[in-house]
Scaffold this active site. Structure first.
Site, PDB file in Angstrom:
ATOM      1  N   LYS A   6       3.868  -0.286  12.290  1.00 33.28           N
ATOM      2  CA  LYS A   6       3.633  -0.772  10.918  1.00 33.28           C
ATOM      3  C   LYS A   6       4.365   0.103   9.898  1.00 33.28           C
ATOM      4  O   LYS A   6       4.814   1.210  10.245  1.00 33.28           O
ATOM      5  CB  LYS A   6       2.133  -0.776  10.653  1.00 33.28           C
ATOM      6  CG  LYS A   6       1.498   0.581  10.823  1.00 33.28           C
ATOM      7  CD  LYS A   6      -0.007   0.508  10.969  1.00 33.28           C
ATOM      8  CE  LYS A   6      -0.570   1.909  11.152  1.00 33.28           C
ATOM      9  NZ  LYS A   6      -2.012   1.935  11.311  1.00 33.28           N
ATOM     10  N   ARG A 100     -14.631   0.630   7.529  1.00 33.63           N
ATOM     11  CA  ARG A 100     -13.545   0.023   6.761  1.00 33.63           C
ATOM     12  C   ARG A 100     -13.412  -1.403   7.268  1.00 33.63           C
ATOM     13  O   ARG A 100     -13.844  -2.335   6.605  1.00 33.63           O
ATOM     14  CB  ARG A 100     -12.268   0.841   6.962  1.00 33.63           C
ATOM     15  CG  ARG A 100     -11.129   0.468   6.046  1.00 33.63           C
ATOM     16  CD  ARG A 100      -9.906   1.307   6.311  1.00 33.63           C
ATOM     17  NE  ARG A 100      -9.422   1.173   7.688  1.00 33.63           N
ATOM     18  CZ  ARG A 100      -8.373   1.809   8.191  1.00 33.63           C
ATOM     19  NH1 ARG A 100      -7.687   2.634   7.429  1.00 33.63           N
ATOM     20  NH2 ARG A 100      -7.981   1.624   9.444  1.00 33.63           N
ATOM     21  N   TYR A 225      12.997  20.744 -15.175  1.00 36.32           N
ATOM     22  CA  TYR A 225      12.049  20.153 -16.128  1.00 36.32           C
ATOM     23  C   TYR A 225      10.836  21.057 -16.322  1.00 36.32           C
ATOM     24  O   TYR A 225      10.287  21.585 -15.358  1.00 36.32           O
ATOM     25  CB  TYR A 225      11.550  18.794 -15.615  1.00 36.32           C
ATOM     26  CG  TYR A 225      12.562  17.685 -15.713  1.00 36.32           C
ATOM     27  CD1 TYR A 225      13.033  17.249 -16.952  1.00 36.32           C
ATOM     28  CD2 TYR A 225      13.016  17.045 -14.570  1.00 36.32           C
ATOM     29  CE1 TYR A 225      13.954  16.211 -17.039  1.00 36.32           C
ATOM     30  CE2 TYR A 225      13.931  16.009 -14.634  1.00 36.32           C
ATOM     31  CZ  TYR A 225      14.398  15.595 -15.879  1.00 36.32           C
ATOM     32  OH  TYR A 225      15.298  14.577 -15.961  1.00 36.32           O
ATOM     33  N   MET A 273      13.933  13.423  -9.905  1.00 37.26           N
ATOM     34  CA  MET A 273      14.129  12.155  -9.198  1.00 37.26           C
ATOM     35  C   MET A 273      15.231  12.246  -8.143  1.00 37.26           C
ATOM     36  O   MET A 273      15.078  11.748  -7.021  1.00 37.26           O
ATOM     37  CB  MET A 273      14.454  11.036 -10.187  1.00 37.26           C
ATOM     38  CG  MET A 273      14.574   9.668  -9.519  1.00 37.26           C
ATOM     39  SD  MET A 273      15.061   8.364 -10.652  1.00 37.26           S
ATOM     40  CE  MET A 273      13.556   8.133 -11.590  1.00 37.26           C
TER      41      MET A 273
HETATM   42  C1  LIG Z   1      -2.169   2.930  12.291  1.00 37.37           C
HETATM   43  C2  LIG Z   1      -3.150   2.686  13.355  1.00 37.37           C
HETATM   44  C3  LIG Z   1      -3.060   3.361  14.583  1.00 37.37           C
HETATM   45  C4  LIG Z   1      -2.093   4.501  14.823  1.00 37.37           C
HETATM   46  O1  LIG Z   1      -2.623   5.647  14.188  1.00 37.37           O
HETATM   47  P1  LIG Z   1      -1.905   7.099  14.293  1.00 37.37           P
HETATM   48  O2  LIG Z   1      -2.861   8.019  13.640  1.00 37.37           O
HETATM   49  O3  LIG Z   1      -0.619   6.988  13.543  1.00 37.37           O
HETATM   50  O4  LIG Z   1      -1.705   7.353  15.731  1.00 37.37           O
HETATM   51  C5  LIG Z   1      -3.936   2.985  15.586  1.00 37.37           C
HETATM   52  N1  LIG Z   1      -4.867   2.018  15.390  1.00 37.37           N
HETATM   53  C6  LIG Z   1      -5.002   1.380  14.207  1.00 37.37           C
HETATM   54  C7  LIG Z   1      -6.043   0.339  14.039  1.00 37.37           C
HETATM   55  C8  LIG Z   1      -4.167   1.701  13.153  1.00 37.37           C
HETATM   56  O5  LIG Z   1      -4.311   1.078  11.981  1.00 37.37           O
END
Ligand SMILES: *Cc1c(COP(=O)(O)O)cnc(C)c1O
Length: 332
Positions: A6, A100, A225, A273
């Site tokens: 992702k 969550r 800055y 930047m």
């Molecule tokens: C992003 C995610 C992972 C991977 O997590 P890491 O800490 O990057 O290994 C695994 N399971 C779910 C549900 C996630 O959202």
């Protein structure tokens, strides 16, 4: 093993990473990412970790053979109303303590039965959950999540999946049938108290730039800055061409390390930047054009993250589009 790719493969490029990894499956956050992988010809299973956001996406999941998490009664209802062209592989997501996403443990057996009876759902329903505190090795919260998972899933058939990177490295009892590594695949430590080399991980990404100016400044002249840093003596200050517009953290303080020609130097003054300024007092050999590593090989991203009061995940994900990507084959 389902590789979490992702957020553009944690900033490394979604398709690039999926092609490089010999993973049994890929895990993404949304259908757009999954479709990008399918368009690129990736034919391994792909799991939508948050499932579908609206019922219309179910048809597309069936057509492109995407697996979905089901974490909410509303998603169960969507499936009950759907008539996709083929049934979908579903992972029932249980809330074991992250609070969550996920079905409440006491509702799991009812939801499982509803999914089992649903023509839009394949019979091999998986059971998954997510760990909230596996990165804290001394904390027993993971053990409690495991107990909750075991109780909620008791008596139900199907594959199980719980472990993220921290679970994989530190909690073997969380491994089950499918692990879901993310950050460790990219060579960064998931733990609050260790760096990649401590976990035998090698960074995949090295963010680097070059020195574009070296200026002789006089004692008491302020740099950058806000004039937050003042030269304590006559000295050379280097300017490197990278800043928060490239994803380098604006909050990296004076003293944050970089590597000039492979040797540590420190940032001085504010990150702007497009540029950062560097203390060259211990680098008399430095020349305009010399490479400057901001994190990666020889400089764990976790160190920069800690100093900038963030985590390696945000730094890796945050490298912006203008940064030129160069793929260097691994040396085995
Ligand atoms: C992003 C995610 C992972 C991977 O997590 P890491 O800490 O990057 O290994 C695994 N399971 C779910 C549900 C996630 O959202």
């Amino acid at each position: 093993m389902a590789a979490a790719v992702k957020a553009e493969g944690y900033g490394h490029g979604l398709v690039r990473v999926a092609r490089a990894l010999d993973a049994d499956a890929f895990a993404v956050a949304c259908i757009e990412e999954a479709l990008t992988l399918r368009e690129a010809g990736i034919d391994r299973p792909i799991l939508l970790l948050e499932g579908v956001f609206e019922a219309e996406e179910l048809a597309s999941c069936a057509r492109h053979d995407l697996d979905i998490a089901v974490h909410h009664p509303e998603q169960v209802r969507m499936l009950e109303c759907a008539r996709p062209e083929q049934p979908l592989r579903v992972w029932l997501k249980i809330d074991t303590g992250m609070h969550r996403l996920g079905l409440k443990p006491e509702t799991v057996s009812t939801a499982w039965q509803q999914l089992h009876d649903c023509p839009a759902v394949r019979s091999d329903i998986g059971l998954m959950s997510h760990l909230a505190r596996a990165d804290e090795r001394a904390c027993d919260y993971t053990v409690r999540q495991l107990e909750t998972f075991a109780a909620a899933a008791a008596g139900l058939p199907g594959e199980r999946s719980l472990a993220n990177s921290a679970g994989i490295l530190s909690w073997p009892q969380t491994h089950f049938d499918w692990v879901r590594p993310g950050i460790m695949l990219y060579g960064a430590s998931p733990f609050v108290d260790s760096l990649a080399p401590d976990e035998d991980l090698r960074p995949v990404m090295t963010l680097s730039t070059r020195l574009i100016a070296i200026n002789r400044l006089r004692k008491d002249e302020p740099v950058g800055y806000g004039g937050t840093w003042t030269c304590p003596e006559d000295m050379d200050v280097g300017v490197a061409a990278a800043g928060y517009g490239d994803g380098y953290p604006r909050h990296a303080p004076s003293g944050t390390p970089v590597l000039i020609n492979g040797r540590e130097a420190t940032l001085i003054g504010r990150v702007s930047m497009d540029m950062i300024t560097l203390d060259l007092r211990r680098h008399p050999e430095a020349r305009i054009g010399d490479p400057v590593v901001l994190w990666g090989e020889g400089l764990p991203v976790e160190r920069i993250a800690q100093l900038a009061d963030t985590i390696s995940y945000t730094l890796l994900c945050g490298v912006t589009a203008r940064v030129k990507r160069e793929v260097i084959p691994a040396d085995g």
